[in-house]
Design a protein around this motif. Structure first.
Motif, PDB file in Angstrom:
ATOM      1  N   ILE A 713       0.830  -1.220   0.000  1.00  0.00           N
ATOM      2  CA  ILE A 713       0.000   0.000   0.000  1.00  0.00           C
ATOM      3  C   ILE A 713       0.852   1.251   0.000  1.00  0.00           C
ATOM      4  N   SER A 714       2.187   1.115  -0.249  1.00  0.00           N
ATOM      5  CA  SER A 714       3.096   2.258  -0.120  1.00  0.00           C
ATOM      6  C   SER A 714       2.807   3.354  -1.141  1.00  0.00           C
ATOM      7  N   GLN A 715       2.201   3.028  -2.319  1.00  0.00           N
ATOM      8  CA  GLN A 715       1.982   4.023  -3.363  1.00  0.00           C
ATOM      9  C   GLN A 715       0.907   5.031  -2.989  1.00  0.00           C
ATOM     10  N   LEU A 716       0.136   4.756  -1.960  1.00  0.00           N
ATOM     11  CA  LEU A 716      -0.920   5.678  -1.528  1.00  0.00           C
ATOM     12  C   LEU A 716      -0.376   6.796  -0.660  1.00  0.00           C
ATOM     13  N   ALA A 717       0.884   6.693  -0.215  1.00  0.00           N
ATOM     14  CA  ALA A 717       1.446   7.678   0.711  1.00  0.00           C
ATOM     15  C   ALA A 717       2.010   8.864  -0.038  1.00  0.00           C
ATOM     16  N   ASP A 718       1.862  10.055   0.584  1.00  0.00           N
ATOM     17  CA  ASP A 718       2.539  11.252   0.081  1.00  0.00           C
ATOM     18  C   ASP A 718       3.949  11.345   0.666  1.00  0.00           C
ATOM     19  N   ALA A 719       4.123  10.812   1.847  1.00  0.00           N
ATOM     20  CA  ALA A 719       5.451  10.793   2.493  1.00  0.00           C
ATOM     21  C   ALA A 719       5.506   9.580   3.408  1.00  0.00           C
ATOM     22  N   THR A 720       6.717   9.040   3.537  1.00  0.00           N
ATOM     23  CA  THR A 720       6.906   7.881   4.399  1.00  0.00           C
ATOM     24  C   THR A 720       7.934   8.221   5.470  1.00  0.00           C
ATOM     25  N   ILE A 721       7.481   8.243   6.714  1.00  0.00           N
ATOM     26  CA  ILE A 721       8.397   8.472   7.844  1.00  0.00           C
ATOM     27  C   ILE A 721       8.941   7.118   8.266  1.00  0.00           C
ATOM     28  N   TYR A 722      10.243   6.999   8.162  1.00  0.00           N
ATOM     29  CA  TYR A 722      10.901   5.712   8.469  1.00  0.00           C
ATOM     30  C   TYR A 722      11.579   5.819   9.839  1.00  0.00           C
ATOM     31  N   LEU A 723      11.063   5.037  10.778  1.00  0.00           N
ATOM     32  CA  LEU A 723      11.534   5.115  12.163  1.00  0.00           C
ATOM     33  C   LEU A 723      12.785   4.260  12.377  1.00  0.00           C
ATOM     34  N   VAL A 724      13.761   4.843  13.028  1.00  0.00           N
ATOM     35  CA  VAL A 724      14.901   4.088  13.581  1.00  0.00           C
ATOM     36  C   VAL A 724      15.010   4.474  15.049  1.00  0.00           C
ATOM     37  N   ARG A 725      15.535   3.554  15.835  1.00  0.00           N
ATOM     38  CA  ARG A 725      15.612   3.798  17.280  1.00  0.00           C
ATOM     39  C   ARG A 725      17.072   3.785  17.735  1.00  0.00           C
ATOM     40  N   ALA A 726      17.451   4.851  18.414  1.00  0.00           N
ATOM     41  CA  ALA A 726      18.827   4.944  18.914  1.00  0.00           C
ATOM     42  C   ALA A 726      19.101   3.825  19.911  1.00  0.00           C
ATOM     43  N   ASP A 727      20.313   3.276  19.837  1.00  0.00           N
ATOM     44  CA  ASP A 727      20.771   2.201  20.721  1.00  0.00           C
ATOM     45  C   ASP A 727      19.972   0.915  20.536  1.00  0.00           C
ATOM     46  N   TYR A 728      19.233   0.801  19.427  1.00  0.00           N
ATOM     47  CA  TYR A 728      18.397  -0.383  19.215  1.00  0.00           C
ATOM     48  C   TYR A 728      18.508  -0.883  17.775  1.00  0.00           C
ATOM     49  N   THR A 729      18.404   0.032  16.824  1.00  0.00           N
ATOM     50  CA  THR A 729      18.422  -0.352  15.416  1.00  0.00           C
ATOM     51  C   THR A 729      19.849  -0.638  14.963  1.00  0.00           C
ATOM     52  N   GLU A 730      20.020  -1.753  14.259  1.00  0.00           N
ATOM     53  CA  GLU A 730      21.329  -2.095  13.711  1.00  0.00           C
ATOM     54  C   GLU A 730      21.670  -1.157  12.546  1.00  0.00           C
ATOM     55  N   LYS A 731      22.940  -0.748  12.477  1.00  0.00           N
ATOM     56  CA  LYS A 731      23.356   0.145  11.402  1.00  0.00           C
ATOM     57  C   LYS A 731      23.198  -0.509  10.027  1.00  0.00           C
ATOM     58  N   ASN A 732      23.461  -1.802   9.985  1.00  0.00           N
ATOM     59  CA  ASN A 732      23.374  -2.443   8.674  1.00  0.00           C
ATOM     60  C   ASN A 732      21.939  -2.557   8.175  1.00  0.00           C
ATOM     61  N   LEU A 733      20.942  -2.359   9.065  1.00  0.00           N
ATOM     62  CA  LEU A 733      19.546  -2.375   8.612  1.00  0.00           C
ATOM     63  C   LEU A 733      19.197  -1.126   7.815  1.00  0.00           C
ATOM     64  N   LEU A 734      19.997  -0.045   7.995  1.00  0.00           N
ATOM     65  CA  LEU A 734      19.715   1.178   7.242  1.00  0.00           C
ATOM     66  C   LEU A 734      19.844   0.945   5.736  1.00  0.00           C
ATOM     67  N   LYS A 735      20.753   0.023   5.390  1.00  0.00           N
ATOM     68  CA  LYS A 735      20.946  -0.271   3.976  1.00  0.00           C
ATOM     69  C   LYS A 735      19.648  -0.773   3.338  1.00  0.00           C
ATOM     70  N   TYR A 736      18.895  -1.486   4.148  1.00  0.00           N
ATOM     71  CA  TYR A 736      17.626  -2.020   3.629  1.00  0.00           C
ATOM     72  C   TYR A 736      16.649  -0.887   3.333  1.00  0.00           C
ATOM     73  N   SER A 737      16.549   0.066   4.263  1.00  0.00           N
ATOM     74  CA  SER A 737      15.619   1.174   4.031  1.00  0.00           C
ATOM     75  C   SER A 737      16.081   2.047   2.869  1.00  0.00           C
ATOM     76  N   VAL A 738      17.424   2.225   2.743  1.00  0.00           N
ATOM     77  CA  VAL A 738      17.936   2.991   1.607  1.00  0.00           C
ATOM     78  C   VAL A 738      17.572   2.302   0.292  1.00  0.00           C
ATOM     79  N   ASP A 739      17.658   1.001   0.279  1.00  0.00           N
ATOM     80  CA  ASP A 739      17.326   0.234  -0.917  1.00  0.00           C
ATOM     81  C   ASP A 739      15.850   0.384  -1.266  1.00  0.00           C
ATOM     82  N   LEU A 740      14.982   0.389  -0.241  1.00  0.00           N
ATOM     83  CA  LEU A 740      13.544   0.566  -0.492  1.00  0.00           C
ATOM     84  C   LEU A 740      13.259   1.924  -1.096  1.00  0.00           C
ATOM     85  N   SER A 741      13.997   2.939  -0.626  1.00  0.00           N
ATOM     86  CA  SER A 741      13.775   4.287  -1.150  1.00  0.00           C
ATOM     87  C   SER A 741      14.298   4.424  -2.566  1.00  0.00           C
ATOM     88  N   GLU A 742      15.501   3.880  -2.799  1.00  0.00           N
ATOM     89  CA  GLU A 742      16.113   4.033  -4.123  1.00  0.00           C
ATOM     90  C   GLU A 742      15.367   3.250  -5.194  1.00  0.00           C
TER      91      GLU A 742
END
Length: 778
Positions: A713-742
């Motif tokens: 259902i992502s195409q219905l959004a005007d903007a997508t706020i992508y949450l990461v949590r300090a001291d919790y989210t792995e740095k290597n998981l950011l690559k996944y979100s970057v890939d989704l955006s690109e």
């Protein structure tokens, strides 16, 4: 998904290190450094307070040359190097033979200790009268006894067998025990000082103690051109260490003196043996002379002719001298033949041949060196074998010299005898009796002179034995420094200070090096500079007050969400249709705070008089109902998607009284097929209808890494706020979100960092898992 995702590390993109930031990163933990430094300094103080003090004791000796003794150096000494081999002297000094003598002299195989509250320290002697009963040579293993001095007596414990011996008085003299020692108080005055104290007595074998002492004592030469040696020992007791070194020097000196006295002792023994034979021969000659005179009625004989008598007398003197030398030569030759063990030979007994005297001196020196090397090395030692060969060679040379000398004397005697026969013709008128009497007198004179000569040599040997020069000169008797060499307080404190800084630094360095969590905006920009970070939500300690329910609140939490709501407007596309703007809140994994941010973002927008609809689109793990205290099974989005007759407006809830423009559509019952429901077209219809009635539509969607609900259902959004949590989210998981955006799977993505400042430690574990469970709302 890119295969490199699982192995990608965010640190790989770091080319430069911000030293100021790194320093600030460590200084954030300054209490750790202070605590560690204080802890180690206290530990260093306690160690220095109770650690045994080790002192260094040293002494200096000069090795004397046997040929020089204590004489002052001459001009020749300046141009002649000493023939002293310091390496040999060092080996003899630390030889087991010398150490054994030191241990026996000081009874070092019995040691005493005083047991304190924390440490046990060695003492020179017990503050008690101590008498050892057990023989030192009978001790084959370590035996230990503990002595407890009590007010009413003594308690002695055998440490090995734990057998206890109790005494009603402070003495063991009146008790029949099998203890290897006896102890008693020295005086009544000392009783007060030792009551309540505990002492230890250790008995060790002489061999083990001697070997330990051998390893403990160091000997080193002072300079390359010096005959000085420095002896060093370390220990707790200054007095005991000084006694050991002084006794060691005395024993070494006595050993050297004994070696030098061997020649004199051997000369005395040789002369004493010859005295017995000479006395018997003199007595026999005296008796024969007396009998000859009595039987022939001889009182006196007048010389016949003055010339003949003078020539004969001269010949007799020469013959006497030669026979005298022959006798000495025969005596020395017999002694050498009977000397099967190659022992020392008598020196300076009257042989007139200088080469033989030099050979005797060299032979005795070689025997002494051989015996000295044998005492410090085995028979197979090359130096010992060389010394033995030297002795045998000298002995053979001496044998040949004596034989040659005897042959020469014999030839001379024959010549003199021939001369005497010629002289006898001139004095043929002298009666035969006179001739016989002179022969007897001559034999008597030879024996008497030989006896006197041996007596003189015996006195010389006795004098040499009594005044034998020492083998060493003590330059400095044992001295102990005033300050202990161990422990050194400044080094201990410096080490404690350095360790107090390095230990937490090392721990933090490992934590940072092994850290795989992101902690703030900088970690995101290092991985992706194209996707903006539009908000940082501070960590909230109070879990009960995490909802922005008061529109007028001025808390840090409220301000952070107001800033987020303002920044969201900047990433939303500009539209002229005045319809609601759809904002998705999603994350990579569960627990990063998408529901928490969705609710508070919707409330922040509602607080500025905007009509806001919050939709719970996480059909698998809904959490919005927990914040508004509604039943989880209230009708909501899943009911609308499943039931074509259900009007989504009937499922709206007012969760916050102070936000009248805020509506909530809960997730509803958890369906078995969320993905199918979200793609049946009704969710798109819901969004289109809601756009006409609201200013903002906030959709709380499911995490993206394990389920495809959000992507469907992502195409219905005007903007997508992508949450990461300090001291919790792995740095290597950011690559996944970057890939989704690109790849366009998510539209208009922007990051929001949740729980900034939650912890100053970068050491959270990995146990949150990648499973999409049902638990925390944050």
């Amino acid at each position: 998904m890119d295969n490199s995702f699982n192995t990608m590390n965010a640190f790989d993109t770091e080319d430069n290190i911000d030293l100021k930031q790194e320093l600030r990163r460590y200084l954030r933990y300054w209490p750790w450094f202070v605590f560690t430094v204080m802890l180690l300094l206290i530990g260093a103080y306690l160690y220095l307070r109770y650690a045994p003090r080790i002192y260094e004791t040293y002494a200096k000796v000069k090795i004397l040359d046997e040929s020089e003794g204590l004489e002052l150096p001459t001009s020749a000494f300046i141009f002649k190097r000493s023939n002293i081999n310091l390496e040999n002297e060092k080996e003899i000094l630390t030889s087991y033979l010398i150490m054994d003598r030191v241990v026996r002299e000081l009874n070092l195989n019995t040691s005493f200790y005083e047991e304190g509250t924390i440490q046990t320290s060695q003492i020179e002697t017990l503050p008690l009268t101590f008498k050892q009963i057990i023989e030192p040579d009978s001790i084959s293993k370590t035996i230990s006894y503990k002595i407890n001095v009590k007010a009413n007596g003594l308690e002695i414990i055998d440490v090995d067998t734990e057998e206890v011996f109790s005494f009603s008085e402070h003495s063991t003299l009146n008790s029949d025990t099998n203890l290897p020692f006896e102890i008693s108080l020295r005086s009544e005055a000392s009783e007060k000082d030792i009551i309540g104290k505990t002492f230890l007595i250790n008995f060790k074998s002489i061999k083990n103690v001697a070997l330990g002492l051998k390893a403990k004592i160091g000997v080193e030469a002072i300079g390359e051109q010096s005959d000085l040696l420095k002896l060093v020992i370390t220990g707790e007791s200054k007095e005991l260490s000084e006694k050991i070194l002084n006794t060691l020097m005395d024993e070494f000196n006595r050993d050297g003196i004994y070696d030098r006295q061997l020649v004199s002792k051997r000369t005395l023994d040789f002369i004493d043996e010859r005295f017995v034979f000479l006395e018997q021969e003199l007595d026999s000659i005296e008796v024969n002379r007396q009998d000859f005179k009595q039987s022939n009625n001889i009182v006196d004989i007048i010389a016949d002719a003055q010339l003949g008598l003078e020539q004969r007398a001269q010949s007799d003197e020469e013959l006497f001298r030669i026979e005298h030398q022959l006798t000495l030569s025969d005596l020395l030759e017999n002694s050498l033949k009977n000397n099967t063990e190659s022992d020392l030979l008598p020196a300076n007994i009257g042989i007139e041949n200088s080469s033989i005297n030099v050979l005797i001196t060299d032979y005795n020196s070689a025997v002494i060196n051989r015996d000295r090397y044998l005492s410090s090395g085995g028979a197979n030692n090359p130096i010992v074998q060389k010394a033995v060969t030297q002795v045998e060679n000298l002995k053979a040379n001496l044998n040949r010299s004596l034989e040659t000398y005897s042959n020469q004397l014999e030839a001379s005697r024959q010549q003199l005898s021939s001369r005497n026969r010629r002289f006898s013709g001139t004095v043929s008128q002298i009666p035969e009796k006179e001739k016989l009497l002179r022969a007897i007198n001559r034999q008597q004179k030879i024996k008497e002179s030989l006896y006197l000569l041996l007596l003189q040599k015996r006195e010389e040997a006795a004098i040499n034995l009594a005044i034998t020069e020492p083998s060493i000169k003590v330059v400095e008797y044992a001295l102990t420094g005033g300050n202990p060499i161990s422990p050194k307080s400044h080094i201990i404190y410096a080490g404690a200070l350095l360790g107090g800084l390095l230990i937490p630094f090392g721990i933090l360095y490992l934590m940072f090096m092994l850290d795989t969590k992101l902690h703030g905006k900088d970690d995101i920009t290092k991985v992706s500079s194209k996707i903006p970070v539009i908000g940082e939500i501070p960590f909230k300690k109070n879990k009960e007050d995490v909802v922005f329910d008061d529109p007028d609140s001025r808390s840090a939490l409220a301000e952070s969400f107001r800033i987020l709501s303002s920044n969201v407007d900047y990433i939303l596309p500009v539209k002229d249709d005045h319809k609601a703007k759809v904002i998705y809140c999603t994350s990579t994994i569960k627990g990063e705070g998408k529901t928490y941010v969705s609710i508070n973002l919707s409330l922040a927008l509602s607080s500025i008089n905007k009509k806001v609809l919050l939709i719970g689109a996480d059909l698998r793990n809904p959490q919005i109902h927990t914040h508004i205290k509604q039943d989880k099974h209230n009708p909501g989005l899943s009911n609308y998607l499943h039931d074509g007759n259900f009007n989504w407006r009937d499922g709206l809830r007012k969760g916050f009284d102070k936000h009248p423009n805020h509506d909530i559509l809960l997730s509803g019952d958890i369906p078995p097929n969320p993905a199918h429901l979200l793609t049946n077209g009704r969710f798109t219809k819901l969004i289109e209808e809601a756009k006409d009635e609201y200013d903002y539509i906030i959709v709380d969607t499911a995490p993206t890494i394990l389920v495809t609900d959000t992507l469907l259902i992502s195409q219905l959004a005007d903007a997508t706020i992508y949450l990461v949590r300090a001291d919790y989210t792995e740095k290597n998981l950011l690559k996944y979100s970057v890939d989704l955006s690109e790849t366009g799977k998510l539209k208009n993505v922007a990051y929001v960092v949740n729980s900034v400042g939650a912890s100053k430690s970068y050491g959270y574990g990995y146990n949150y898992g990648y499973n999409y469970g049902y638990g925390s709302n944050v």
